[in-house]
Write a protein that holds these residues in place. Structure first.
Motif, PDB file in Angstrom:
ATOM      1  N   SER A 143     -42.912 -19.620  32.526  1.00 41.45           N
ATOM      2  CA  SER A 143     -42.772 -18.690  33.637  1.00 41.45           C
ATOM      3  C   SER A 143     -43.510 -17.324  33.421  1.00 41.45           C
ATOM      4  CB  SER A 143     -41.458 -18.213  33.915  1.00 41.45           C
ATOM      5  OG  SER A 143     -40.483 -19.442  34.093  1.00 41.45           O
ATOM      6  N   ILE A 144     -43.695 -16.888  32.283  1.00 36.76           N
ATOM      7  CA  ILE A 144     -44.414 -15.640  32.215  1.00 36.76           C
ATOM      8  C   ILE A 144     -45.821 -15.772  32.348  1.00 36.76           C
ATOM      9  CG2 ILE A 144     -45.156 -13.771  30.543  1.00 36.76           C
ATOM     10  CD1 ILE A 144     -42.175 -14.057  29.485  1.00 36.76           C
ATOM     11  N   LEU A 145     -46.321 -16.928  31.702  1.00 34.30           N
ATOM     12  CA  LEU A 145     -47.667 -17.285  31.909  1.00 34.30           C
ATOM     13  C   LEU A 145     -48.055 -17.705  33.267  1.00 34.30           C
ATOM     14  CD1 LEU A 145     -50.448 -17.700  30.786  1.00 34.30           C
ATOM     15  CD2 LEU A 145     -49.736 -20.023  30.058  1.00 34.30           C
ATOM     16  N   GLY A 146     -47.383 -18.521  33.972  1.00 36.81           N
ATOM     17  CA  GLY A 146     -47.318 -18.972  35.322  1.00 36.81           C
ATOM     18  C   GLY A 146     -47.577 -17.778  36.322  1.00 36.81           C
ATOM     19  N   MET A 147     -46.845 -17.054  36.089  1.00 38.21           N
ATOM     20  CA  MET A 147     -46.456 -15.580  37.042  1.00 38.21           C
ATOM     21  C   MET A 147     -47.830 -14.542  36.892  1.00 38.21           C
ATOM     22  SD  MET A 147     -44.519 -16.526  38.882  1.00 38.21           S
ATOM     23  CE  MET A 147     -44.940 -14.941  40.234  1.00 38.21           C
ATOM     24  N   PHE A 148     -48.233 -14.597  35.684  1.00 43.53           N
ATOM     25  CA  PHE A 148     -49.617 -13.813  35.338  1.00 43.53           C
ATOM     26  C   PHE A 148     -50.822 -14.515  35.841  1.00 43.53           C
ATOM     27  CE2 PHE A 148     -53.161 -13.500  32.631  1.00 43.53           C
ATOM     28  CZ  PHE A 148     -53.669 -12.414  32.244  1.00 43.53           C
ATOM     29  N   ILE A 149     -50.629 -16.025  36.028  1.00 41.92           N
ATOM     30  CA  ILE A 149     -51.835 -16.591  36.803  1.00 41.92           C
ATOM     31  C   ILE A 149     -51.693 -16.391  38.228  1.00 41.92           C
ATOM     32  CG2 ILE A 149     -52.933 -18.939  37.219  1.00 41.92           C
ATOM     33  CD1 ILE A 149     -52.223 -19.822  34.453  1.00 41.92           C
ATOM     34  N   VAL A 150     -50.483 -16.476  38.794  1.00 42.47           N
ATOM     35  CA  VAL A 150     -50.283 -16.456  40.214  1.00 42.47           C
ATOM     36  C   VAL A 150     -50.498 -14.848  40.700  1.00 42.47           C
ATOM     37  CG1 VAL A 150     -48.409 -16.238  41.879  1.00 42.47           C
ATOM     38  CG2 VAL A 150     -48.283 -18.046  40.420  1.00 42.47           C
ATOM     39  N   ALA A 151     -50.234 -13.962  39.861  1.00 46.59           N
ATOM     40  CA  ALA A 151     -50.635 -12.630  40.186  1.00 46.59           C
ATOM     41  C   ALA A 151     -52.029 -12.414  40.264  1.00 46.59           C
ATOM     42  CB  ALA A 151     -49.870 -11.427  39.291  1.00 46.59           C
ATOM     43  N   HIS A 176     -43.154 -23.941  37.969  1.00 48.72           N
ATOM     44  CA  HIS A 176     -41.992 -22.935  38.517  1.00 48.72           C
ATOM     45  C   HIS A 176     -42.685 -21.851  39.284  1.00 48.72           C
ATOM     46  CE1 HIS A 176     -38.111 -21.355  38.843  1.00 48.72           C
ATOM     47  NE2 HIS A 176     -38.458 -20.342  38.149  1.00 48.72           N
ATOM     48  N   ALA A 177     -43.493 -21.314  38.642  1.00 47.85           N
ATOM     49  CA  ALA A 177     -44.261 -20.006  38.984  1.00 47.85           C
ATOM     50  C   ALA A 177     -44.746 -20.116  40.414  1.00 47.85           C
ATOM     51  CB  ALA A 177     -45.090 -19.499  38.172  1.00 47.85           C
ATOM     52  N   PHE A 178     -45.219 -21.464  40.954  1.00 48.37           N
ATOM     53  CA  PHE A 178     -45.923 -21.581  42.006  1.00 48.37           C
ATOM     54  C   PHE A 178     -44.877 -22.040  43.226  1.00 48.37           C
ATOM     55  CE2 PHE A 178     -49.400 -21.736  39.070  1.00 48.37           C
ATOM     56  CZ  PHE A 178     -50.183 -21.246  39.841  1.00 48.37           C
ATOM     57  N   GLU A 179     -43.532 -21.842  43.092  1.00 47.16           N
ATOM     58  CA  GLU A 179     -42.873 -22.266  44.056  1.00 47.16           C
ATOM     59  C   GLU A 179     -42.998 -20.989  45.149  1.00 47.16           C
ATOM     60  OE1 GLU A 179     -38.663 -22.167  42.588  1.00 47.16           O
ATOM     61  OE2 GLU A 179     -39.169 -23.894  41.463  1.00 47.16           O
ATOM     62  N   PRO A 180     -42.614 -21.536  46.671  1.00 45.73           N
ATOM     63  CA  PRO A 180     -42.941 -20.688  47.557  1.00 45.73           C
ATOM     64  C   PRO A 180     -42.535 -19.278  47.583  1.00 45.73           C
ATOM     65  CG  PRO A 180     -42.416 -22.828  48.492  1.00 45.73           C
ATOM     66  CD  PRO A 180     -41.975 -22.714  47.039  1.00 45.73           C
ATOM     67  N   ASP A 181     -41.219 -19.115  47.186  1.00 46.79           N
ATOM     68  CA  ASP A 181     -40.634 -17.607  47.150  1.00 46.79           C
ATOM     69  C   ASP A 181     -41.017 -16.811  46.236  1.00 46.79           C
ATOM     70  OD1 ASP A 181     -39.157 -19.615  45.437  1.00 46.79           O
ATOM     71  OD2 ASP A 181     -37.590 -18.238  45.204  1.00 46.79           O
ATOM     72  N   HIS A 182     -41.764 -17.486  45.018  1.00 51.23           N
ATOM     73  CA  HIS A 182     -42.184 -16.740  43.920  1.00 51.23           C
ATOM     74  C   HIS A 182     -43.527 -16.292  44.464  1.00 51.23           C
ATOM     75  CE1 HIS A 182     -39.807 -19.227  40.719  1.00 51.23           C
ATOM     76  NE2 HIS A 182     -38.909 -18.349  41.415  1.00 51.23           N
ATOM     77  N   LEU A 183     -44.182 -17.031  45.063  1.00 50.14           N
ATOM     78  CA  LEU A 183     -45.493 -16.965  45.529  1.00 50.14           C
ATOM     79  C   LEU A 183     -45.597 -15.772  46.430  1.00 50.14           C
ATOM     80  CD1 LEU A 183     -47.117 -20.384  46.060  1.00 50.14           C
ATOM     81  CD2 LEU A 183     -47.753 -18.820  44.095  1.00 50.14           C
ATOM     82  N   LEU A 184     -44.783 -15.812  47.355  1.00 45.61           N
ATOM     83  CA  LEU A 184     -44.599 -14.726  48.328  1.00 45.61           C
ATOM     84  C   LEU A 184     -43.977 -13.323  48.007  1.00 45.61           C
ATOM     85  CD1 LEU A 184     -42.848 -16.734  51.291  1.00 45.61           C
ATOM     86  CD2 LEU A 184     -45.030 -15.629  51.522  1.00 45.61           C
ATOM     87  N   ALA A 185     -43.143 -13.448  46.773  1.00 41.53           N
ATOM     88  CA  ALA A 185     -42.647 -12.059  46.450  1.00 41.53           C
ATOM     89  C   ALA A 185     -43.748 -11.539  45.517  1.00 41.53           C
ATOM     90  CB  ALA A 185     -41.317 -12.357  45.358  1.00 41.53           C
ATOM     91  N   VAL A 186     -44.342 -12.286  44.712  1.00 40.52           N
ATOM     92  CA  VAL A 186     -45.655 -11.613  43.804  1.00 40.52           C
ATOM     93  C   VAL A 186     -46.835 -11.235  44.660  1.00 40.52           C
ATOM     94  CG1 VAL A 186     -47.207 -12.189  42.148  1.00 40.52           C
ATOM     95  CG2 VAL A 186     -44.844 -12.770  41.747  1.00 40.52           C
ATOM     96  N   GLY A 187     -47.085 -11.999  45.792  1.00 41.63           N
ATOM     97  CA  GLY A 187     -47.915 -11.772  46.788  1.00 41.63           C
ATOM     98  C   GLY A 187     -47.867 -10.443  47.370  1.00 41.63           C
ATOM     99  N   ASN A 188     -46.322 -10.359  47.928  1.00 43.35           N
ATOM    100  CA  ASN A 188     -46.164  -8.934  48.277  1.00 43.35           C
ATOM    101  C   ASN A 188     -46.237  -7.856  47.396  1.00 43.35           C
ATOM    102  OD1 ASN A 188     -44.043  -6.786  49.193  1.00 43.35           O
ATOM    103  ND2 ASN A 188     -44.476  -7.647  51.180  1.00 43.35           N
ATOM    104  N   LEU A 189     -45.794  -8.024  46.282  1.00 40.21           N
ATOM    105  CA  LEU A 189     -45.774  -6.924  44.988  1.00 40.21           C
ATOM    106  C   LEU A 189     -47.255  -6.408  44.721  1.00 40.21           C
ATOM    107  CD1 LEU A 189     -43.099  -8.285  42.756  1.00 40.21           C
ATOM    108  CD2 LEU A 189     -42.953  -6.230  44.000  1.00 40.21           C
ATOM    109  N   ILE A 190     -48.062  -7.621  44.579  1.00 36.66           N
ATOM    110  CA  ILE A 190     -49.371  -7.211  44.271  1.00 36.66           C
ATOM    111  C   ILE A 190     -50.401  -6.593  45.376  1.00 36.66           C
ATOM    112  CG2 ILE A 190     -49.437  -8.658  42.044  1.00 36.66           C
ATOM    113  CD1 ILE A 190     -51.394  -9.680  44.625  1.00 36.66           C
TER     114      ILE A 190
END
Length: 188
Positions: A137-145, A3-17
């Motif tokens: 989700s938390i672990l996935g977003m940690f990895i994505v970030a 779930h963390a690797f959905e395009p809107d999540h990747l773009l949001a986190v990429g922009n934040l970090i």
């Protein structure tokens, strides 16, 4: 975690970090994003479990995420043109990541998880299902970030031109994808 690797999540986190100077700061934002996402689902999930109500999904939640992506992209483009601002003492730099996660928790697959929870008859199985999804989700977003932070950290010592180009491209992708989400989810 997928779930963390959905395009809107990747773009949001990429922009934040892209605003972060170290991997540790980026990872912290990933955790806060995941916690925000999970917080919304805990709140709505509690309403579903305790009230045994159905959760209706709406394209307007997705459109709100799209609008948020557009605003984030524009903000990042404008921010990159200004000199770096100092973070004021006591300010939580991960507040934005948490807020973005909160909104994402209402849309897309997050809403689907809440729908699944409303169909499970045993409340304890619903809680278990949600706990596994939230932890993933938390672990996935940690990895994505962590993965998204590589081109943005100062430690990588990339050129200013490359960093400027990367931030500009990620911001434009945010704006374009956000606009597409708004267009696809708002019924004119």
């Amino acid at each position: 975690m997928g779930h963390a690797f959905e395009p809107d999540h990747l773009l949001a986190v990429g922009n934040l970090i892209s605003r972060r100077d170290t991997l540790a700061e980026a990872l912290r934002d990933g955790i806060y994003w995941g916690l925000g996402h999970t917080t919304t689902q805990v709140f709505v999930g509690a309403i579903i479990l305790l009230g045994r109500v159905m959760f209706l999904t709406s394209g307007y939640f997705e459109a709100a995420v799209g609008l948020m992506l557009v605003v984030m992209g524009i903000s990042r483009l404008l921010e990159q043109r200004r000199p770096a601002a100092k973070v004021r003492p006591g300010a939580s730099p991960s507040r934005a990541a948490y807020a973005v996660g909160l909104l994402h928790g209402l849309a897309g697959s997050g809403a689907l998880v809440l729908l699944v929870m409303s169909e499970i008859r045993d409340p304890w199985l619903s809680v278990l299902y949600f706990a596994v999804f939230g932890a993933g989700s938390i672990l996935g977003m940690f990895i994505v970030a962590g993965l998204c932070s590589v081109p943005f950290t100062k430690r990588m010592k990339i050129s200013r031109t490359l960093k400027f180009s990367t931030v500009t491209l990620s911001s434009l992708l945010c704006i374009g994808y956000g606009g597409w989400m708004i267009y696809g989810n708002v019924r004119w």
